[in-house]
Enzyme design. Structure first.
Site, mmCIF file in Angstrom:
data_model
loop_
_atom_site.group_PDB
_atom_site.id
_atom_site.type_symbol
_atom_site.label_atom_id
_atom_site.label_comp_id
_atom_site.label_asym_id
_atom_site.label_seq_id
_atom_site.Cartn_x
_atom_site.Cartn_y
_atom_site.Cartn_z
ATOM 1 N N ALA A 61 -5.736 -30.730 18.200
ATOM 2 C CA ALA A 61 -6.801 -31.472 17.498
ATOM 3 C C ALA A 61 -6.473 -32.934 17.723
ATOM 4 O O ALA A 61 -5.565 -33.329 18.337
ATOM 5 C CB ALA A 61 -6.916 -31.148 15.796
ATOM 6 N N GLY A 106 -4.642 -26.403 18.194
ATOM 7 C CA GLY A 106 -5.958 -25.719 18.218
ATOM 8 C C GLY A 106 -6.282 -25.308 19.834
ATOM 9 O O GLY A 106 -7.089 -24.296 20.116
ATOM 10 N N GLU A 109 -4.929 -21.925 19.787
ATOM 11 C CA GLU A 109 -5.785 -21.027 18.791
ATOM 12 C C GLU A 109 -7.133 -20.877 19.690
ATOM 13 O O GLU A 109 -7.424 -19.815 19.569
ATOM 14 C CB GLU A 109 -6.329 -21.833 17.751
ATOM 15 C CG GLU A 109 -5.123 -21.964 16.703
ATOM 16 C CD GLU A 109 -5.529 -22.613 15.502
ATOM 17 O OE1 GLU A 109 -5.518 -22.259 14.255
ATOM 18 O OE2 GLU A 109 -5.560 -24.150 15.541
ATOM 19 N N GLU A 129 1.684 -27.273 14.019
ATOM 20 C CA GLU A 129 0.932 -27.633 12.751
ATOM 21 C C GLU A 129 1.905 -28.174 11.741
ATOM 22 O O GLU A 129 1.628 -28.972 10.715
ATOM 23 C CB GLU A 129 -0.249 -26.913 12.345
ATOM 24 C CG GLU A 129 -1.407 -27.059 13.130
ATOM 25 C CD GLU A 129 -1.525 -25.955 14.036
ATOM 26 O OE1 GLU A 129 -2.512 -25.709 14.958
ATOM 27 O OE2 GLU A 129 -0.434 -25.444 14.416
#
Length: 255
Positions: A61, A106, A109, A129
């Site tokens: 992110a 991300g 993911e 994270e």
């Protein structure tokens, strides 16, 4: 554009292009959702490659953007974040992630949303994270354990450590490891092969597997049974069986 969709040989390449690290800011997330849904609708797209370029898949992110968001702002945004990635997982066609360089947070993911993952031999994947005082928020706590098992997923999520391509392969986080220069060509070849296959049967297979792993065996068998019977109404089934009888296995052409 931070994300584009280019089509060749029935393969749609969903390409991230936000140098230098393909940080997944809100605009990029929304663009991923828009183009994933477009790829799902388009008849000329029969399989999809998710690709970040030769150097990096996606490093996660946009932390600077997220730093300025408070609890209220993230309550409003969290569903949009998840929905952008879920749109990729729900493309009703075969999807392969071509992973180069870093696929972190991300980025990891996003790769988890593909049906198959081909990684460069220099790729590094992880869910860091926890090092920010957070947990994965775009599906990592759910899709990762379903792929590699709860124990291995917890190790990666609890520690935030990165895994190299060989370990990622060993734990099932990726499915193939190839030289970095070959990642996209190998992913495109995988997708192109399936793009020549029976589109409705492939859609049925994907939905049956994805539904089955989320439910009990009896329900999963019912989904399989209904799709199996329904495919007897398709032209591809007629073509495939006729080819088998007349020419032998594996010679049917579905385009």
């Amino acid at each position: 554009m931070t994300v584009t969709l280019e089509v060749s040989e029935g393969v749609g390449t969903l390409r991230l292009d936000r140098p230098p690290m393909n940080a997944l800011d809100v605009d990029t997330q929304d663009r991923i959702k828009e183009l994933a849904e477009e790829a799902g609708r388009r008849e000329d797209v029969r399989a999809v490659v998710v690709y970040g370029g030769e150097k990096v898949f996606a490093a996660g992110a946009d932390i600077k953007e997220m730093q300025n968001m408070d609890h209220a702002a993230m309550v409003l945004r969290a569903r949009g974040l998840q929905d952008s990635f879920t749109a990729v997982a729900r493309i009703p066609k075969p999807v392969v992630a071509a992973v180069t360089g870093y696929a972190l947070g991300g980025g990891c993911e996003l790769a988890l949303c593909a049906d198959y993952r081909i990684a460069a031999d220099n790729a590094k994947l992880g869910q860091p994270e926890i090092l920010l005082g957070l947990i994965p928020g775009a599906g990592g706590t759910q899709r990762l354990p379903r792929l590699v098992g709860p124990s291995k997923a917890k190790d990666l999520i609890f520690t935030g450590r990165m895994v190299k391509a060989d370990e990622a392969l060993a734990i099932g986080l990726v499915d193939r490891v190839v030289p970095a220069a070959d990642v996209y060509s190998e992913a495109h070849a995988w997708a192109a092969r399936l793009a020549r296959g029976p589109a409705i049967a492939l859609r049925a297979a994907k939905e049956a597997v994805d539904t089955g792993v989320e439910t009990d065996l009896e329900t999963g068998l019912a989904v399989e049974r209904n799709w199996f019977a329904g495919l007897f109404a398709t032209e591809d089934r007629e073509r495939g069986m006729r080819s088998f009888v007349e020419e032998g296995p594996g010679k049917a052409k579905f385009l």
